[in-house]
Design a protein around this motif. Structure first.
Motif, PDB file in Angstrom:
ATOM      1  N   ARG A 107       0.833  -1.201   0.000  1.00 50.95           N
ATOM      2  CA  ARG A 107       0.000   0.000   0.000  1.00 50.95           C
ATOM      3  C   ARG A 107       0.867   1.251   0.000  1.00 50.95           C
ATOM      4  NH1 ARG A 107      -3.078  -3.192  -1.324  1.00 50.95           N
ATOM      5  NH2 ARG A 107      -5.066  -3.759  -0.414  1.00 50.95           N
ATOM      6  N   ARG A 108       0.264   2.340  -0.498  1.00 51.93           N
ATOM      7  CA  ARG A 108       0.890   3.659  -0.505  1.00 51.93           C
ATOM      8  C   ARG A 108      -0.121   4.673   0.004  1.00 51.93           C
ATOM      9  NH1 ARG A 108       5.049   3.930  -4.981  1.00 51.93           N
ATOM     10  NH2 ARG A 108       5.302   1.785  -5.615  1.00 51.93           N
ATOM     11  N   LEU A 109       0.374   5.791   0.452  1.00 49.56           N
ATOM     12  CA  LEU A 109      -0.470   6.908   0.863  1.00 49.56           C
ATOM     13  C   LEU A 109      -0.287   8.038  -0.139  1.00 49.56           C
ATOM     14  CD1 LEU A 109      -2.138   8.656   2.907  1.00 49.56           C
ATOM     15  CD2 LEU A 109       0.053   9.196   3.982  1.00 49.56           C
ATOM     16  N   LEU A 110      -1.400   8.625  -0.575  1.00 45.05           N
ATOM     17  CA  LEU A 110      -1.363   9.757  -1.489  1.00 45.05           C
ATOM     18  C   LEU A 110      -2.229  10.862  -0.900  1.00 45.05           C
ATOM     19  CD1 LEU A 110      -1.422  10.045  -5.192  1.00 45.05           C
ATOM     20  CD2 LEU A 110      -3.496  10.827  -4.085  1.00 45.05           C
ATOM     21  N   MET A 111      -1.717  12.076  -0.903  1.00 49.88           N
ATOM     22  CA  MET A 111      -2.514  13.249  -0.552  1.00 49.88           C
ATOM     23  C   MET A 111      -2.396  14.241  -1.693  1.00 49.88           C
ATOM     24  SD  MET A 111      -2.092  13.776   3.581  1.00 49.88           S
ATOM     25  CE  MET A 111      -0.818  14.968   3.396  1.00 49.88           C
TER      26      MET A 111
ATOM     27  N   GLU B  76      -7.109  12.445   0.822  1.00 47.88           N
ATOM     28  CA  GLU B  76      -6.181  11.391   1.257  1.00 47.88           C
ATOM     29  C   GLU B  76      -6.709  10.061   0.737  1.00 47.88           C
ATOM     30  OE1 GLU B  76      -4.881  10.498   5.639  1.00 47.88           O
ATOM     31  OE2 GLU B  76      -6.813   9.555   5.234  1.00 47.88           O
ATOM     32  N   SER B  77      -5.811   9.250   0.204  1.00 51.42           N
ATOM     33  CA  SER B  77      -6.198   7.914  -0.237  1.00 51.42           C
ATOM     34  C   SER B  77      -5.058   6.946   0.041  1.00 51.42           C
ATOM     35  CB  SER B  77      -6.526   7.898  -1.732  1.00 51.42           C
ATOM     36  OG  SER B  77      -7.002   6.629  -2.115  1.00 51.42           O
ATOM     37  N   ILE B  78      -5.428   5.756   0.448  1.00 53.93           N
ATOM     38  CA  ILE B  78      -4.461   4.687   0.694  1.00 53.93           C
ATOM     39  C   ILE B  78      -4.832   3.536  -0.217  1.00 53.93           C
ATOM     40  CG2 ILE B  78      -3.586   3.029   2.388  1.00 53.93           C
ATOM     41  CD1 ILE B  78      -4.362   5.149   4.545  1.00 53.93           C
ATOM     42  N   GLY B  79      -3.837   2.976  -0.900  1.00 55.66           N
ATOM     43  CA  GLY B  79      -4.146   1.853  -1.777  1.00 55.66           C
ATOM     44  C   GLY B  79      -2.956   1.415  -2.594  1.00 55.66           C
ATOM     45  N   SER B  80      -3.254   0.584  -3.561  1.00 56.54           N
ATOM     46  CA  SER B  80      -2.231   0.101  -4.479  1.00 56.54           C
ATOM     47  C   SER B  80      -1.890   1.202  -5.472  1.00 56.54           C
ATOM     48  CB  SER B  80      -2.749  -1.128  -5.225  1.00 56.54           C
ATOM     49  OG  SER B  80      -3.847  -0.757  -6.047  1.00 56.54           O
ATOM     50  N   LEU B  81      -0.755   1.089  -6.112  1.00 53.69           N
ATOM     51  CA  LEU B  81      -0.328   2.097  -7.078  1.00 53.69           C
ATOM     52  C   LEU B  81      -1.350   2.274  -8.208  1.00 53.69           C
ATOM     53  CD1 LEU B  81       1.813   4.142  -7.884  1.00 53.69           C
ATOM     54  CD2 LEU B  81       3.046   2.299  -9.038  1.00 53.69           C
ATOM     55  N   PRO B  82      -1.895   1.194  -8.794  1.00 50.17           N
ATOM     56  CA  PRO B  82      -2.895   1.397  -9.859  1.00 50.17           C
ATOM     57  C   PRO B  82      -4.136   2.162  -9.382  1.00 50.17           C
ATOM     58  CG  PRO B  82      -2.062  -0.843  -9.933  1.00 50.17           C
ATOM     59  CD  PRO B  82      -1.518  -0.220  -8.679  1.00 50.17           C
ATOM     60  N   LYS B  83      -4.601   1.901  -8.167  1.00 48.28           N
ATOM     61  CA  LYS B  83      -5.765   2.624  -7.631  1.00 48.28           C
ATOM     62  C   LYS B  83      -5.446   4.104  -7.485  1.00 48.28           C
ATOM     63  CE  LYS B  83      -8.491   3.489  -3.542  1.00 48.28           C
ATOM     64  NZ  LYS B  83      -8.637   3.286  -2.111  1.00 48.28           N
TER      65      LYS B  83
ATOM     66  N   GLN C 236       3.111  11.871  -2.097  1.00 41.49           N
ATOM     67  CA  GLN C 236       2.806  10.462  -1.844  1.00 41.49           C
ATOM     68  C   GLN C 236       3.968   9.791  -1.137  1.00 41.49           C
ATOM     69  OE1 GLN C 236       2.261   8.138  -5.459  1.00 41.49           O
ATOM     70  NE2 GLN C 236       3.219   9.764  -6.629  1.00 41.49           N
ATOM     71  N   SER C 237       3.614   8.773  -0.385  1.00 43.31           N
ATOM     72  CA  SER C 237       4.626   8.035   0.359  1.00 43.31           C
ATOM     73  C   SER C 237       5.221   6.955  -0.533  1.00 43.31           C
ATOM     74  CB  SER C 237       3.994   7.365   1.584  1.00 43.31           C
ATOM     75  OG  SER C 237       3.157   6.290   1.175  1.00 43.31           O
ATOM     76  N   GLY C 238       6.308   6.392  -0.059  1.00 43.24           N
ATOM     77  CA  GLY C 238       6.799   5.180  -0.675  1.00 43.24           C
ATOM     78  C   GLY C 238       5.879   4.034  -0.286  1.00 43.24           C
ATOM     79  N   ALA C 239       6.046   2.920  -0.940  1.00 41.67           N
ATOM     80  CA  ALA C 239       5.220   1.752  -0.649  1.00 41.67           C
ATOM     81  C   ALA C 239       5.662   1.088   0.650  1.00 41.67           C
ATOM     82  CB  ALA C 239       5.320   0.745  -1.786  1.00 41.67           C
ATOM     83  N   VAL C 240       4.706   0.568   1.378  1.00 42.94           N
ATOM     84  CA  VAL C 240       4.990  -0.332   2.483  1.00 42.94           C
ATOM     85  C   VAL C 240       4.372  -1.666   2.093  1.00 42.94           C
ATOM     86  CG1 VAL C 240       5.200   1.406   4.290  1.00 42.94           C
ATOM     87  CG2 VAL C 240       2.967   0.434   3.808  1.00 42.94           C
ATOM     88  N   ALA C 241       5.045  -2.749   2.435  1.00 37.39           N
ATOM     89  CA  ALA C 241       4.573  -4.074   2.044  1.00 37.39           C
ATOM     90  C   ALA C 241       4.815  -5.050   3.177  1.00 37.39           C
ATOM     91  CB  ALA C 241       5.304  -4.548   0.779  1.00 37.39           C
ATOM     92  N   ILE C 242       3.970  -6.055   3.232  1.00 41.02           N
ATOM     93  CA  ILE C 242       4.075  -7.075   4.265  1.00 41.02           C
ATOM     94  C   ILE C 242       3.660  -8.406   3.652  1.00 41.02           C
ATOM     95  CG2 ILE C 242       1.724  -6.745   5.149  1.00 41.02           C
ATOM     96  CD1 ILE C 242       2.964  -7.009   7.998  1.00 41.02           C
ATOM     97  N   GLY C 243       4.323  -9.474   4.087  1.00 43.96           N
ATOM     98  CA  GLY C 243       3.997 -10.797   3.578  1.00 43.96           C
ATOM     99  C   GLY C 243       2.648 -11.277   4.093  1.00 43.96           C
ATOM    100  N   ARG C 244       1.999 -12.118   3.306  1.00 45.38           N
ATOM    101  CA  ARG C 244       0.719 -12.707   3.709  1.00 45.38           C
ATOM    102  C   ARG C 244       0.983 -13.886   4.651  1.00 45.38           C
ATOM    103  NH1 ARG C 244      -3.500 -11.120   0.270  1.00 45.38           N
ATOM    104  NH2 ARG C 244      -2.791 -10.148  -1.661  1.00 45.38           N
ATOM    105  N   GLY C 245      -0.050 -14.272   5.381  1.00 47.74           N
ATOM    106  CA  GLY C 245       0.057 -15.452   6.231  1.00 47.74           C
ATOM    107  C   GLY C 245       0.413 -15.112   7.657  1.00 47.74           C
ATOM    108  N   ASP C 246       0.621 -16.152   8.459  1.00 50.29           N
ATOM    109  CA  ASP C 246       0.824 -15.949   9.894  1.00 50.29           C
ATOM    110  C   ASP C 246       2.287 -15.903  10.312  1.00 50.29           C
ATOM    111  OD1 ASP C 246       1.343 -18.609   9.434  1.00 50.29           O
ATOM    112  OD2 ASP C 246       0.126 -19.365  11.085  1.00 50.29           O
TER     113      ASP C 246
END
Length: 168
Positions: free
Chosen positions: A84-88, A123-130, A148-158
């Motif tokens: 996700r990224r943050l855009l204002m 303000e919007s938070i989402g994927s780059l295409p959105k 806009q911010s840089g992307a933050v990412a996290i792996g799926r799962g536990d």
């Protein structure tokens, strides 16, 4: 090819400079860089997105591992992670345009965070295409300013890459 690296580092002065400098010395342009503290005291996570072939990025990962304050490096693949990224943006929104701007804001599930007589801040938070689609939708109204911010990412799962630190 696009690579997303999640790099755990000790939260100490100069670490960001050393890590980004390694990419600069290899002539890689960092497309996105975000840094923040993790759930572990004293440890920060850097999310770095670069465009590079697989062989050079493997070499950079090996060199990153040699830096003193780097604790762990994981490459996050799109199908196994969430990004996700943050855009204002500030948009012209006088009385005649405000209704149209607010309709686009609602359509994209964005938020108005400031209202002035001639403009609004969105303000919007989402994927780059959105976020790119939202920006295109706002262009007819007149984008005054964008950040806009840089992307933050996290792996799926536990599992967590910080869990892997505890195991080592």
């Amino acid at each position: 090819m696009r690579h997303t690296l999640s790099v755990l580092v000790e939260n100490k002065p100069g670490v960001l400079t050393r890590v980004s400098g390694l990419f600069a010395r290899r002539s890689f342009n960092i497309k996105s860089l975000a840094v923040g503290e993790t759930e572990q005291p004293g440890i920060s996570r850097m999310t770095i997105i670069v465009e590079a072939d697989s062989a050079p990025i493997a070499q950079v990962k090996r060199q990153l591992n040699k830096l003193i304050n780097v604790l762990k490096i994981v490459e996050l693949h799109p199908e196994e992670s969430v990004e996700r990224r943050l855009l204002m943006m500030k948009v012209h929104a006088d009385e005649s345009r405000r209704t149209g701007v607010l309709q686009v804001v609602d359509l994209f599930r964005a938020h108005v965070v400031d209202v002035q007589p001639e403009s609004v801040v969105i303000e919007s938070i989402g994927s780059l295409p959105k976020l790119e689609a939202l920006l295109r939708a706002m262009e007819p109204y007149g984008v005054i300013e964008l950040v806009q911010s840089g992307a933050v990412a996290i792996g799926r799962g536990d599992h967590s890459i910080t869990d892997q630190l505890k195991e080592n």
